[in-house]
Design an enzyme around this catalytic site. Structure first.
Site, PDB file in Angstrom:
ATOM      1  N   ILE A 185      33.073  32.943  32.537  1.00 51.67           N
ATOM      2  CA  ILE A 185      33.961  33.086  31.378  1.00 51.67           C
ATOM      3  C   ILE A 185      33.663  32.022  30.327  1.00 51.67           C
ATOM      4  O   ILE A 185      33.735  32.271  29.126  1.00 51.67           O
ATOM      5  CB  ILE A 185      35.444  33.039  31.807  1.00 51.67           C
ATOM      6  CG1 ILE A 185      36.351  33.532  30.684  1.00 51.67           C
ATOM      7  CG2 ILE A 185      35.850  31.625  32.225  1.00 51.67           C
ATOM      8  CD1 ILE A 185      36.232  35.009  30.419  1.00 51.67           C
ATOM      9  N   LYS A 191      43.559  31.295  31.030  1.00 49.27           N
ATOM     10  CA  LYS A 191      44.593  31.965  31.816  1.00 49.27           C
ATOM     11  C   LYS A 191      44.117  32.139  33.261  1.00 49.27           C
ATOM     12  O   LYS A 191      42.899  32.264  33.500  1.00 49.27           O
ATOM     13  CB  LYS A 191      44.960  33.305  31.170  1.00 49.27           C
ATOM     14  CG  LYS A 191      43.816  34.341  31.160  1.00 49.27           C
ATOM     15  CD  LYS A 191      43.758  35.121  32.447  1.00 49.27           C
ATOM     16  CE  LYS A 191      42.503  35.943  32.581  1.00 49.27           C
ATOM     17  NZ  LYS A 191      42.318  36.519  33.911  1.00 49.27           N
ATOM     18  N   ASP A 235      44.715  38.220  38.638  1.00 47.32           N
ATOM     19  CA  ASP A 235      43.904  37.512  37.649  1.00 47.32           C
ATOM     20  C   ASP A 235      43.634  38.408  36.441  1.00 47.32           C
ATOM     21  O   ASP A 235      43.869  37.990  35.310  1.00 47.32           O
ATOM     22  CB  ASP A 235      42.608  37.009  38.275  1.00 47.32           C
ATOM     23  CG  ASP A 235      41.778  36.206  37.291  1.00 47.32           C
ATOM     24  OD1 ASP A 235      42.071  35.015  37.093  1.00 47.32           O
ATOM     25  OD2 ASP A 235      40.832  36.779  36.708  1.00 47.32           O
TER      26      ASP A 235
END
Length: 309
Positions: free
Chosen positions: A15, A91, A169
């Site tokens: 990510i 997040k 997630d």
């Protein structure tokens, strides 16, 4: 402080490489100046194995983007805030709701920004959906959020560990959109969690929620879907159906396409982070995390077939 916000990315997994690095490069007033990861490096940038080493030996930074697994994020955020650095939390912002309140207090004490960054809220159709739904009575919401864990989270064993959230997630992305576009708070009424017999976090989940007026919200999350992912939020309203599709990139009002765009979410997220740091403000909305915590607390667990990578 320099003219650009000097940012270090902490945790250099997929990510970070795929989203954070290009987004910072495309954001005027932001500069990536260092990478922190036990193993992975970025060509042309100083590399440090841990955050303490960066703060002790590295270049001057103004902020950190914490992209590590959520189980270790609280400790890293506390270190950064104690060093008077702004903090962006990928997040989910932490492994537990209770971890975040002390960080909010630490950010206030340090006079620095703490930003819980729900990236899916910055998809191009999310704000138009919020404005559209504000003038309508919502009678029912259905969330279908399914993807192949082997495609979207390859080799990420931590996601099935305690505190790794499992299917929540990606599911929390849907909940972050839901809590943004609906005009009233929602509450978890029932949850069923499908947990692989060899793992600690669910691979699928079914939730029943409702808003303050009792409008039902049903969510289906699943990591076992093969082929294209399904990321949809379908709203029935007194003026017809509203559909938020493709993870918030397309908005349909009945048969009319209102928004259909492939804009990346992260550049908008970083522009907002820069605005927060310039104004000396924080933004820590815990509503999506609270819904996940409630789902774990209320959820009935059933064990399913073992999951092997």
């Amino acid at each position: 402080m320099s003219e650009s916000l000097r940012i270090a990315v902490v945790g250099f997994g997929e990510i970070a490489r795929r989203q954070h690095v290009p987004a910072i490069a495309r954001t005027a007033g932001a500069a990536l100046v260092a990478v922190v990861d036990p193993v992975t490096t970025q060509a042309g940038l100083p590399h440090f194995r841990d955050l303490q080493a960066l703060l002790r030996e590295g270049p001057e930074i103004d902020a950190v983007a914490l992209c590590t697994p959520p189980q270790v994020r609280r400790a890293q955020a506390a270190i950064a805030l104690a060093a008077r650095k702004h903090v962006l939390l990928e997040k989910p912002p932490g492994a537990a709701v209770s971890e975040i309140t002390p960080l909010i207090a630490a950010a206030h004490k340090a006079g620095r920004t703490l930003f819980a960054s729900w990236h899916s809220r910055y998809a191009p159709a999310v704000e138009p959906a919020r404005h559209l739904l504000a003038g309508r009575r919502i009678t029912k919401v259905t969330i279908i959020w399914k993807e192949d864990v082997r495609v979207w989270h390859p080799g990420q064993a931590w996601i099935f560990e305690a505190g790794g959230f499992g299917v929540f997630d990606p599911g929390i992305n849907a909940l972050s959109i839901l809590t943004r576009i609906l005009p009233h708070p929602v509450f978890v009424r029932r949850a069923e969690l499908a947990v692989p017999s060899n793992r600690e976090a669910p691979i699928a989940a079914e939730l029943e929620l409702s808003d303050e007026g009792g409008a039902p919200v049903r969510a289906e999350f699943d990591f076992r879907q093969t082929g294209p992912a399904t990321w949809e939020i379908l709203c029935e309203t007194d003026a017809g159906p509203v559909a938020l599709l493709r993870g918030g990139r397309q908005l349909r009002d009945d048969d009319r396409v209102i928004v259909d765009a492939d804009k990346d979410e992260y550049p908008a997220l970083y522009r907002y982070f820069l605005a927060l740091t310039a104004d000396g403000k924080s933004d820590v909305d815990l509503a999506p995390l609270q819904l996940v915590a409630d789902s774990f607390m209320l959820g009935r667990r059933r064990f399913v077939d073992a999951f092997e990578e």
